[in-house]
Design a protein around this motif. Structure first.
Motif, mmCIF file in Angstrom:
data_model
loop_
_atom_site.group_PDB
_atom_site.id
_atom_site.type_symbol
_atom_site.label_atom_id
_atom_site.label_comp_id
_atom_site.label_asym_id
_atom_site.label_seq_id
_atom_site.Cartn_x
_atom_site.Cartn_y
_atom_site.Cartn_z
ATOM 1 N N LEU A 266 0.825 -1.202 0.000
ATOM 2 C CA LEU A 266 0.000 0.000 0.000
ATOM 3 C C LEU A 266 0.864 1.258 0.000
ATOM 4 O O LEU A 266 2.073 1.205 0.249
ATOM 5 N N THR A 267 0.232 2.389 -0.257
ATOM 6 C CA THR A 267 0.929 3.674 -0.204
ATOM 7 C C THR A 267 1.445 3.917 1.214
ATOM 8 O O THR A 267 0.771 3.598 2.196
ATOM 9 N N LEU A 268 2.635 4.495 1.312
ATOM 10 C CA LEU A 268 3.274 4.733 2.600
ATOM 11 C C LEU A 268 3.158 6.196 3.017
ATOM 12 O O LEU A 268 3.124 7.091 2.173
ATOM 13 N N GLU A 269 3.149 6.405 4.323
ATOM 14 C CA GLU A 269 2.943 7.727 4.908
ATOM 15 C C GLU A 269 4.265 8.468 5.124
ATOM 16 O O GLU A 269 4.335 9.410 5.913
ATOM 17 N N VAL A 270 5.303 8.082 4.409
ATOM 18 C CA VAL A 270 6.642 8.621 4.656
ATOM 19 C C VAL A 270 6.715 10.127 4.420
ATOM 20 O O VAL A 270 7.437 10.845 5.127
ATOM 21 N N GLU A 271 5.978 10.634 3.445
ATOM 22 C CA GLU A 271 6.043 12.069 3.146
ATOM 23 C C GLU A 271 5.421 12.889 4.272
ATOM 24 O O GLU A 271 5.919 13.958 4.633
ATOM 25 N N HIS A 272 4.331 12.391 4.835
ATOM 26 C CA HIS A 272 3.671 13.092 5.939
ATOM 27 C C HIS A 272 4.516 13.044 7.205
ATOM 28 O O HIS A 272 4.590 14.034 7.941
ATOM 29 N N LEU A 273 5.171 11.913 7.461
ATOM 30 C CA LEU A 273 5.928 11.738 8.700
ATOM 31 C C LEU A 273 7.354 12.268 8.575
ATOM 32 O O LEU A 273 7.701 13.313 9.116
ATOM 33 N N HIS A 274 8.186 11.559 7.864
ATOM 34 C CA HIS A 274 9.601 11.924 7.787
ATOM 35 C C HIS A 274 9.825 13.125 6.871
ATOM 36 O O HIS A 274 10.646 13.991 7.175
ATOM 37 N N GLY A 275 9.071 13.178 5.779
ATOM 38 C CA GLY A 275 9.152 14.361 4.926
ATOM 39 C C GLY A 275 8.707 15.603 5.671
ATOM 40 O O GLY A 275 9.298 16.682 5.526
ATOM 41 N N GLY A 276 7.671 15.469 6.493
ATOM 42 C CA GLY A 276 7.199 16.595 7.301
ATOM 43 C C GLY A 276 8.256 17.086 8.261
ATOM 44 O O GLY A 276 8.446 18.295 8.449
ATOM 45 N N ALA A 277 8.961 16.146 8.902
ATOM 46 C CA ALA A 277 10.032 16.527 9.829
ATOM 47 C C ALA A 277 11.133 17.289 9.101
ATOM 48 O O ALA A 277 11.664 18.293 9.616
ATOM 49 N N LEU A 278 11.463 16.842 7.902
ATOM 50 C CA LEU A 278 12.516 17.511 7.137
ATOM 51 C C LEU A 278 12.079 18.907 6.696
ATOM 52 O O LEU A 278 12.884 19.852 6.691
ATOM 53 N N ARG A 279 10.812 19.060 6.336
ATOM 54 C CA ARG A 279 10.323 20.398 5.958
ATOM 55 C C ARG A 279 10.348 21.346 7.157
ATOM 56 O O ARG A 279 10.725 22.513 7.033
ATOM 57 N N LEU A 280 9.925 20.846 8.303
ATOM 58 C CA LEU A 280 9.963 21.666 9.514
ATOM 59 C C LEU A 280 11.402 22.025 9.883
ATOM 60 O O LEU A 280 11.680 23.146 10.317
ATOM 61 N N ALA A 281 12.314 21.088 9.710
ATOM 62 C CA ALA A 281 13.720 21.339 10.022
ATOM 63 C C ALA A 281 14.319 22.390 9.086
ATOM 64 O O ALA A 281 15.101 23.246 9.519
ATOM 65 N N GLU A 282 13.944 22.337 7.822
ATOM 66 C CA GLU A 282 14.464 23.299 6.848
ATOM 67 C C GLU A 282 14.090 24.725 7.225
ATOM 68 O O GLU A 282 14.894 25.658 7.076
ATOM 69 N N LYS A 283 12.889 24.898 7.772
ATOM 70 C CA LYS A 283 12.451 26.231 8.188
ATOM 71 C C LYS A 283 13.295 26.775 9.334
ATOM 72 O O LYS A 283 13.414 27.988 9.514
ATOM 73 N N LYS A 284 13.874 25.880 10.127
ATOM 74 C CA LYS A 284 14.711 26.281 11.263
ATOM 75 C C LYS A 284 16.200 26.130 10.952
ATOM 76 O O LYS A 284 17.037 26.289 11.847
ATOM 77 N N GLU A 285 16.527 25.818 9.682
ATOM 78 C CA GLU A 285 17.918 25.602 9.249
ATOM 79 C C GLU A 285 18.595 24.560 10.138
ATOM 80 O O GLU A 285 19.752 24.707 10.557
ATOM 81 N N LEU A 286 17.871 23.473 10.385
ATOM 82 C CA LEU A 286 18.331 22.395 11.250
ATOM 83 C C LEU A 286 18.621 21.167 10.402
ATOM 84 O O LEU A 286 17.833 20.799 9.528
ATOM 85 N N SER A 287 19.737 20.513 10.668
ATOM 86 C CA SER A 287 20.115 19.318 9.924
ATOM 87 C C SER A 287 19.676 18.067 10.688
ATOM 88 O O SER A 287 19.952 17.934 11.882
ATOM 89 N N LEU A 288 18.996 17.151 9.980
ATOM 90 C CA LEU A 288 18.548 15.891 10.568
ATOM 91 C C LEU A 288 19.056 14.746 9.688
ATOM 92 O O LEU A 288 18.298 14.126 8.942
ATOM 93 N N PRO A 289 20.345 14.422 9.744
ATOM 94 C CA PRO A 289 20.915 13.455 8.797
ATOM 95 C C PRO A 289 20.352 12.043 8.904
ATOM 96 O O PRO A 289 20.202 11.355 7.884
#
Length: 306
Positions: A266-289
């Motif tokens: 089935l379709t995975l929720e990766v964009e909402h979960l991990h992609g969301g965290a990366l988008r939020l981090a980008e707004k704070k110029e935070l690196s989440l390797p």
């Protein structure tokens, strides 16, 4: 209290039936295909916490047919949220509060921008469940927690009413006075749990057996703590330690809903979960390797039919 369960996946179906078991006025608002299945096969919970079955559910496929609602429990996957908005538009106009129990954080802003801060409650759930071939709920965890709370003082009364109802139901419910913090704690845990189990395509037991693999989950927890802190949410080292401890004490066969979806193709929720965290981090110029690595590993499996 009149409840509408928008989306009868494993989570929505489980808590909707538990409220029904407590004699609440529950309507399931679902798509035509799911409505047909529910009408033909009814809905049942298979659970160590107690089975429950109903064959005469109140089922609707359009919000226009629902006279009124006090609370709409939104239990869909993150990628289906946009598809619920037309239905929510109708129900909010009829006076409903929205209780989203999606994983993640971004959906709160989406809903608040559309409906106002006074209409959107904070909510989350801790449960491991899936649907079987009949569309019935298979609840495989010892826990079935529903946490909700007011994000605006105008919501305190409806949260108290929901708390009174939930206290009669077969679930562990909590009306939290610090729901924003609770949302981030869940996001911290679920990104580690769903991320590592989906990426390696294994339940948590084999992940724990490999120290280097489990280390990835630990580092995701710590990165999520940093992300929460960057948004002014006070998660402490003890909160991160508790999330890791929870991972250590899950049953060895326990796995996340996203990993279950990968198993089912089935379709995975990766964009909402991990992609969301990366988008939020980008707004704070935070690196989440570590989160970025897990996101990149899972992303090819997001749409298995493509």
């Amino acid at each position: 209290m009149r409840l509408v369960i928008l989306g009868a996946g494993a989570l929505g179906a489980y808590f909707g039936l538990r409220f029904h078991e407590a004699n609440a006025d529950v309507t399931f608002l679902v798509r035509e295909k799911r409505a047909k299945q529910l009408r033909e096969k009814g809905l049942k919970i298979h659970s160590k916490q107690g089975d429950y079955e109903v064959n005469d559910l109140k089922i609707e496929t359009t919000a226009e047919n629902i006279p009124s609602a006090d609370v709409v429990v939104v239990g869909v996957k993150g990628y289906h949220l946009e598809g619920t908005l037309a239905q929510l538009d109708v129900l909010v106009k009829k006076g409903a509060f929205i209780l989203p129990v999606l994983n993640g954080i971004e959906h709160i802003d989406v809903l608040q921008e559309r409906y106002g801060h006074d209409r959107v409650l904070g909510g989350l759930a801790f449960i491991i469940a899936t649907l079987d071939e009949n569309g019935h709920v298979v609840h495989s965890s010892d826990f079935h927690d529903l946490v909700f709370g007011a994000l605006d003082p105008k919501q305190e009364q409806v949260c108290e009413q929901l708390d009174e109802l939930a206290a009669k139901a077969n679930m562990d419910a909590k009306n939290s006075i610090s729901i924003s913090q609770e949302l981030w704690k869940k996001y911290m845990f679920i990104n580690a749990f769903s991320g590592i189990t989906t990426a390696v395509n294994l339940p948590i037991g084999p992940v724990r057996d490999q120290k280097s693999t489990f280390h990835l989950a630990e580092m995701i927890v710590h990165e999520m703590k940093l992300l929460a802190n960057s948004y002014g949410v006070e998660l402490a080292d003890t909160d991160a330690e508790k999330a890791i401890n929870n991972l250590l004490h899950l049953d060895k066969e326990a796995t996340s809903s996203m990993h279950q979806d990968r198993r089912k193709g089935l379709t995975l929720e990766v964009e909402h979960l991990h992609g969301g965290a990366l988008r939020l981090a980008e707004k704070k110029e935070l690196s989440l390797p570590y989160i970025e690595a897990i996101y990149g590993t899972i992303k090819p499996y997001e749409h298995p039919t493509e």
